[in-house]
Design an enzyme around this catalytic site. Sequence first.
Site, PDB file in Angstrom:
ATOM      1  N   ARG A   1      -9.247   4.739 -11.402  1.00 38.48           N
ATOM      2  CA  ARG A   1     -10.033   4.434 -10.209  1.00 38.48           C
ATOM      3  C   ARG A   1     -10.943   5.618  -9.838  1.00 38.48           C
ATOM      4  NH1 ARG A   1      -6.147   1.840  -5.848  1.00 38.48           N
ATOM      5  NH2 ARG A   1      -8.189   1.276  -4.975  1.00 38.48           N
TER       6      ARG A   1
ATOM      7  N   GLU B   1       7.175   9.925  -7.241  1.00 36.41           N
ATOM      8  CA  GLU B   1       5.929   9.419  -6.646  1.00 36.41           C
ATOM      9  C   GLU B   1       5.549   8.123  -7.366  1.00 36.41           C
ATOM     10  OE1 GLU B   1       2.852  12.372  -7.037  1.00 36.41           O
ATOM     11  OE2 GLU B   1       1.247  10.962  -6.527  1.00 36.41           O
TER      12      GLU B   1
ATOM     13  N   ASP C   1       4.429  19.727   2.021  1.00 35.63           N
ATOM     14  CA  ASP C   1       5.310  20.765   2.592  1.00 35.63           C
ATOM     15  C   ASP C   1       6.667  20.178   2.968  1.00 35.63           C
ATOM     16  OD1 ASP C   1       3.406  22.722   2.278  1.00 35.63           O
ATOM     17  OD2 ASP C   1       2.750  22.726   4.368  1.00 35.63           O
TER      18      ASP C   1
ATOM     19  N   HIS D   1       2.746   4.853  -7.571  1.00 32.35           N
ATOM     20  CA  HIS D   1       1.502   4.174  -7.190  1.00 32.35           C
ATOM     21  C   HIS D   1       1.461   2.817  -7.858  1.00 32.35           C
ATOM     22  CE1 HIS D   1       0.066   7.701  -5.203  1.00 32.35           C
ATOM     23  NE2 HIS D   1       0.443   8.404  -6.258  1.00 32.35           N
ATOM     24  N   ILE D   2       1.136   1.821  -7.081  1.00 28.53           N
ATOM     25  CA  ILE D   2       1.091   0.448  -7.592  1.00 28.53           C
ATOM     26  C   ILE D   2      -0.047   0.316  -8.605  1.00 28.53           C
ATOM     27  CG2 ILE D   2       0.693  -1.957  -6.905  1.00 28.53           C
ATOM     28  CD1 ILE D   2       1.888  -1.019  -4.096  1.00 28.53           C
ATOM     29  N   SER D   3      -1.201   0.843  -8.249  1.00 36.44           N
ATOM     30  CA  SER D   3      -2.365   0.795  -9.140  1.00 36.44           C
ATOM     31  C   SER D   3      -2.389   2.043 -10.016  1.00 36.44           C
ATOM     32  CB  SER D   3      -3.656   0.718  -8.313  1.00 36.44           C
ATOM     33  OG  SER D   3      -3.828   1.913  -7.559  1.00 36.44           O
TER      34      SER D   3
ATOM     35  N   PRO E   1       0.085   4.828   4.610  1.00 36.51           N
ATOM     36  CA  PRO E   1      -0.884   3.997   5.332  1.00 36.51           C
ATOM     37  C   PRO E   1      -1.393   2.786   4.565  1.00 36.51           C
ATOM     38  CG  PRO E   1      -1.411   6.309   5.609  1.00 36.51           C
ATOM     39  CD  PRO E   1      -0.269   6.250   4.632  1.00 36.51           C
ATOM     40  N   ASN E   2      -1.452   1.680   5.278  1.00 38.17           N
ATOM     41  CA  ASN E   2      -2.030   0.401   4.834  1.00 38.17           C
ATOM     42  C   ASN E   2      -1.138  -0.391   3.882  1.00 38.17           C
ATOM     43  OD1 ASN E   2      -4.583   0.617   6.275  1.00 38.17           O
ATOM     44  ND2 ASN E   2      -5.000   2.308   4.887  1.00 38.17           N
TER      45      ASN E   2
ATOM     46  N   TYR F   1      -3.692  -4.785  -5.891  1.00 37.74           N
ATOM     47  CA  TYR F   1      -2.303  -4.475  -5.527  1.00 37.74           C
ATOM     48  C   TYR F   1      -1.317  -5.623  -5.767  1.00 37.74           C
ATOM     49  CZ  TYR F   1      -4.582  -0.472  -3.377  1.00 37.74           C
ATOM     50  OH  TYR F   1      -5.317   0.671  -3.176  1.00 37.74           O
TER      51      TYR F   1
ATOM     52  N   ASN G   1       5.577   6.293  -2.057  1.00 34.91           N
ATOM     53  CA  ASN G   1       4.183   5.934  -2.317  1.00 34.91           C
ATOM     54  C   ASN G   1       3.417   6.399  -1.079  1.00 34.91           C
ATOM     55  OD1 ASN G   1       1.666   4.897  -2.670  1.00 34.91           O
ATOM     56  ND2 ASN G   1       2.346   2.859  -3.303  1.00 34.91           N
TER      57      ASN G   1
ATOM     58  N   ARG H   1      -3.873  -8.617   1.220  1.00 32.30           N
ATOM     59  CA  ARG H   1      -5.282  -8.313   0.969  1.00 32.30           C
ATOM     60  C   ARG H   1      -5.408  -7.689  -0.425  1.00 32.30           C
ATOM     61  NH1 ARG H   1      -5.699 -10.488   5.101  1.00 32.30           N
ATOM     62  NH2 ARG H   1      -6.583  -9.909   7.113  1.00 32.30           N
TER      63      ARG H   1
ATOM     64  N   ALA I   1      -2.922   6.746   0.718  1.00 29.80           N
ATOM     65  CA  ALA I   1      -4.055   7.679   0.791  1.00 29.80           C
ATOM     66  C   ALA I   1      -3.621   9.114   1.088  1.00 29.80           C
ATOM     67  CB  ALA I   1      -5.055   7.195   1.837  1.00 29.80           C
TER      68      ALA I   1
ATOM     69  N   HIS J   1      -3.660  11.980  -1.565  1.00 30.31           N
ATOM     70  CA  HIS J   1      -4.864  12.735  -1.939  1.00 30.31           C
ATOM     71  C   HIS J   1      -5.313  13.710  -0.857  1.00 30.31           C
ATOM     72  CE1 HIS J   1      -4.671   9.444  -4.743  1.00 30.31           C
ATOM     73  NE2 HIS J   1      -4.943   8.564  -3.788  1.00 30.31           N
TER      74      HIS J   1
ATOM     75  N   ARG K   1      -9.089   9.786  -6.265  1.00 29.51           N
ATOM     76  CA  ARG K   1      -7.681   9.369  -6.384  1.00 29.51           C
ATOM     77  C   ARG K   1      -6.977  10.076  -7.543  1.00 29.51           C
ATOM     78  NH1 ARG K   1      -7.507   4.800  -2.940  1.00 29.51           N
ATOM     79  NH2 ARG K   1      -9.503   3.734  -2.897  1.00 29.51           N
TER      80      ARG K   1
HETATM   81  O1  CA2 Z   1      -1.886   2.414  -5.957  1.00 35.08           O
HETATM   82  C1  CA2 Z   1      -1.259   2.810  -4.982  1.00 35.08           C
HETATM   83  O2  CA2 Z   1      -0.087   2.502  -4.751  1.00 35.08           O
HETATM   84  C2  CA2 Z   1      -1.975   3.683  -3.936  1.00 35.08           C
HETATM   85  O3  CA2 Z   1      -1.036   4.649  -3.462  1.00 35.08           O
HETATM   86  C3  CA2 Z   1      -2.379   2.746  -2.819  1.00 35.08           C
HETATM   87  C4  CA2 Z   1      -3.208   3.427  -1.735  1.00 35.08           C
HETATM   88  C5  CA2 Z   1      -4.364   4.218  -2.345  1.00 35.08           C
HETATM   89  O4  CA2 Z   1      -5.025   4.946  -1.323  1.00 35.08           O
HETATM   90  C6  CA2 Z   1      -3.887   5.171  -3.417  1.00 35.08           C
HETATM   91  O5  CA2 Z   1      -5.021   5.829  -3.962  1.00 35.08           O
HETATM   92  C7  CA2 Z   1      -3.160   4.423  -4.510  1.00 35.08           C
HETATM   93  C8  CA2 Z   1      -3.781   2.395  -0.785  1.00 35.08           C
HETATM   94  C9  CA2 Z   1      -2.729   1.557  -0.115  1.00 35.08           C
HETATM   95  C10 CA2 Z   1      -3.421   0.427   0.580  1.00 35.08           C
HETATM   96  O6  CA2 Z   1      -2.667  -0.720   0.355  1.00 35.08           O
HETATM   97  C11 CA2 Z   1      -3.253  -1.921   0.546  1.00 35.08           C
HETATM   98  C12 CA2 Z   1      -2.564  -3.000   0.050  1.00 35.08           C
HETATM   99  C13 CA2 Z   1      -3.122  -4.253   0.185  1.00 35.08           C
HETATM  100  C14 CA2 Z   1      -4.342  -4.403   0.830  1.00 35.08           C
HETATM  101  C15 CA2 Z   1      -5.004  -3.314   1.332  1.00 35.08           C
HETATM  102  C16 CA2 Z   1      -4.455  -2.060   1.189  1.00 35.08           C
END
Ligand code: CA2
Length: 145
Positions: A107, A98, A87, A100-102, A10-11, A23, A74, A18, A77, A80, A111
């Site tokens: 954080r 797995e 499963d 994660h960009i960040s 998601p997202n 990110y 990736n 954004r 959300a 978590h 997370r």
């Molecule tokens: O760091 C990551 O890749 C995360 O998987 C990104 C998720 C976050 O919930 C994880 O804790 C860590 C959020 C993805 C949302 O991506 C966006 C990218 C640009 C702008 C807004 C959201």
Amino acid sequence: MKKIFILNGPNLNLLGLRQPEIYGRETLADVESQCAEIGRPLGLEIRLLQSNWEGQIVDWIHEARNVAAGIIINPAALTHTSVAVLDALNAFEGPVFEVHISNVHKRESFRHHSYVSLRADGVIAGFGIEGYGLALRRMGTLVNG
Ligand code: CA2
């Protein structure tokens, strides 16, 4: 060419559009082109997918059982929260990484826990979108023996 699914939760469709301070400025299309380039000489054909729906991610993991040698995910959300994604991954037999960009560990504490890490063969966090390429290189080592 062996097929590798690169699944995004998601997202992540907003990547590059954004919150660049967290990110970065590159988009999911940039991730796709970089991974295609890295994968080609390794004999890996990538299929990059993104959905905001948990069930869609689960369905793609099921599909991967029949066609993919490995999964890079990736889960965003869902990392978590989702026992359903865990499963589904547990029913997949190949390597799972797995990404994660960040750096999730730098954080909020919610997370710091990942359901997906209970299945993942490797985890990369905090390397920006380069993390996908790093995971793909390791995938090449594993699936090409
Ligand atoms: O760091 C990551 O890749 C995360 O998987 C990104 C998720 C976050 O919930 C994880 O804790 C860590 C959020 C993805 C949302 O991506 C966006 C990218 C640009 C702008 C807004 C959201």
